[in-house]
Design a protein around this motif. Structure first.
Motif, PDB file in Angstrom:
ATOM      1  N   ARG A  68       0.828  -1.210   0.000  1.00  0.00           N
ATOM      2  CA  ARG A  68       0.000   0.000   0.000  1.00  0.00           C
ATOM      3  C   ARG A  68       0.860   1.256   0.000  1.00  0.00           C
ATOM      4  O   ARG A  68       0.572   2.219  -0.718  1.00  0.00           O
ATOM      5  CB  ARG A  68      -0.908  -0.008   1.238  1.00  0.00           C
ATOM      6  N   VAL A  69       1.909   1.243   0.813  1.00  0.00           N
ATOM      7  CA  VAL A  69       2.780   2.418   0.879  1.00  0.00           C
ATOM      8  C   VAL A  69       3.454   2.657  -0.467  1.00  0.00           C
ATOM      9  O   VAL A  69       3.515   3.793  -0.958  1.00  0.00           O
ATOM     10  CB  VAL A  69       3.830   2.239   1.991  1.00  0.00           C
ATOM     11  N   LEU A  70       3.962   1.580  -1.085  1.00  0.00           N
ATOM     12  CA  LEU A  70       4.615   1.731  -2.382  1.00  0.00           C
ATOM     13  C   LEU A  70       3.629   2.197  -3.443  1.00  0.00           C
ATOM     14  O   LEU A  70       3.968   3.026  -4.300  1.00  0.00           O
ATOM     15  CB  LEU A  70       5.258   0.406  -2.795  1.00  0.00           C
ATOM     16  N   ALA A  71       2.398   1.664  -3.403  1.00  0.00           N
ATOM     17  CA  ALA A  71       1.394   2.092  -4.374  1.00  0.00           C
ATOM     18  C   ALA A  71       1.045   3.564  -4.192  1.00  0.00           C
ATOM     19  O   ALA A  71       0.878   4.303  -5.172  1.00  0.00           O
ATOM     20  CB  ALA A  71       0.139   1.224  -4.241  1.00  0.00           C
ATOM     21  N   LEU A  72       0.939   3.989  -2.928  1.00  0.00           N
ATOM     22  CA  LEU A  72       0.648   5.393  -2.665  1.00  0.00           C
ATOM     23  C   LEU A  72       1.781   6.289  -3.128  1.00  0.00           C
ATOM     24  O   LEU A  72       1.554   7.349  -3.727  1.00  0.00           O
ATOM     25  CB  LEU A  72       0.385   5.596  -1.166  1.00  0.00           C
ATOM     26  N   GLN A  73       3.022   5.873  -2.870  1.00  0.00           N
ATOM     27  CA  GLN A  73       4.169   6.659  -3.318  1.00  0.00           C
ATOM     28  C   GLN A  73       4.222   6.729  -4.840  1.00  0.00           C
ATOM     29  O   GLN A  73       4.531   7.780  -5.420  1.00  0.00           O
ATOM     30  CB  GLN A  73       5.459   6.057  -2.763  1.00  0.00           C
TER      31      GLN A  73
END
Length: 376
Positions: free
Chosen positions: A150-155
């Protein structure tokens, strides 16, 4: 509003608990009624339903209730109890930072649950303990992996938005440079014409001469202010010295595309009308970007350019018969450059400048089409 997956997981937990308790497998004492454990299963399902709203609180409440139950009743843990604990641990670690105190307390609560579960059953073996630890590690690791994803997708989404904003800003600066040349040229022509008329005035026409002198001075100041305002936007470009193109040079553009391997046909329908310089330039750039996209993504193929002069509007269409499967969908990426442009981003900016509309997308069974409509 809760997601359907939350309701599904809660219903599964409830049905699992009821089925296991009715089978009598959760109690070491056959004479103890299972109704209380069934109600506990329903309560656990309610907690699971709210696990995303308050993952830390739900995990702590569930762990504390089970640890207390194991200590007081000395009951063997049912499978549904252990699996529910894993679901809550997965949810917590997928929602909070791994280094946060909530993650630490959640792991400690899960550890207390496992210890109480093991000590409550006299038949527990070291193999059971190993399996419980492995499953707990898998659930926690899955939660951490989901959070990282999720964090990578948001970034990536944020980077995409920043790149899109930068591309739009760059394309707008390019459009501004081009329109600056057109506006500056038009104002310079008006200024020179005013000067020419002033020289033709008779000696006694003092008031007219003053008005024309004011027009000349205002025009020169306007051109100078345009240069100051847009001077920072001027980037070194060998094409800056070339005249700004328009639809009159569409045949030259088609020839360049043919030389690059694209079989281009050009069709003009309706009665051509004189276009404002800015609109003619933008129409040319839209066709140029579309042909460049076709050559980049479809390779050497056939493309058709249609310029339609309709009452009150100008229609542009560029279509090709290249393969339907592209490296990426040109209707969404907007990153294909042409003379420093940015594909569909540049097209949309130019069409929006004249309050027009643009549509682009794949054709069936193959090919791609870009359509633009600009009111006249």
């Amino acid at each position: 509003m809760r997601a359907p997956i939350d309701w599904l997981v809660a219903v599964i937990v409830c049905l699992f608990a009821v089925a296991e308790e009715l089978s009598g497998r959760s109690s070491l004492h056959g004479d103890r009624p299972s109704i209380w454990w069934i109600l506990a299963g329903v309560a656990a399902a309610v907690l699971v339903l709210n696990r995303r709203r308050a993952p830390f609180a739900v995990l702590c409440v569930y762990s504390a209730a089970n640890v207390l139950g194991f200590a007081l009743l000395r009951e063997m843990a049912a499978a549904w109890q252990f699996y529910t604990q894993l679901v809550l641990l997965f949810t917590l670690l997928s929602e909070v930072r791994p280094t946060s105190w909530k993650a630490t307390v959640g792991l400690a609560a899960t550890g207390a649950y496992i210890v109480s579960m093991v000590t409550a059953s006299p038949t527990t073996t070291w193999g059971d303990v190993a399996v419980a630890l492995v499953m707990t590690a898998l659930a926690g690791g899955a939660g951490l992996a989901v959070r990282r994803h999720r964090v990578l997708a948001l970034q990536a989404e944020e980077r995409g938005e920043l790149l899109a904003q930068a591309a739009v800003a760059e394309e707008r600066a390019r459009i501004a440079r081009e329109l600056h040349d057109i506006v500056a040229h038009s104002v310079s022509v008006m200024t020179m014409q005013a000067g020419g008329v002033r020289l033709m005035l008779r000696e006694e026409q003092h008031r007219e001469r003053e008005v024309l002198v004011t027009i000349e001075e205002t025009g020169r100041e306007a051109v100078e202010e345009l240069r100051r305002m847009l001077g920072l936007l001027r980037a070194p470009d060998p094409d800056d010295l070339a005249p700004q193109p328009s639809l009159d040079r569409l045949d030259d553009l088609a020839e360049h595309s043919r030389a690059a391997g694209l079989d281009v046909t050009v069709e003009v329908t309706g009665t051509p009308v004189p276009l404002p310089a800015g609109l003619g330039l933008s129409a040319y750039r839209i066709v140029q970007e579309a042909l460049t996209n076709t050559l980049k993504h479809a390779g050497p193929t056939r493309a058709a350019v249609t310029i339609a002069y309709a009452p009150g509007e100008l229609r542009l269409e560029v279509s090709d018969d290249g393969p339907r499967g592209r490296p990426y969908d040109r209707s969404h990426d907007g990153s294909t450059p042409a003379r420093g442009g940015h594909g569909l981003l540049g097209m949309r900016e130019r069409v929006a400048l004249f309050h027009g509309t643009l549509t682009a997308g794949p054709l069936s069974p193959r090919g791609y089409r870009v359509r633009a409509m600009v009111p006249l």
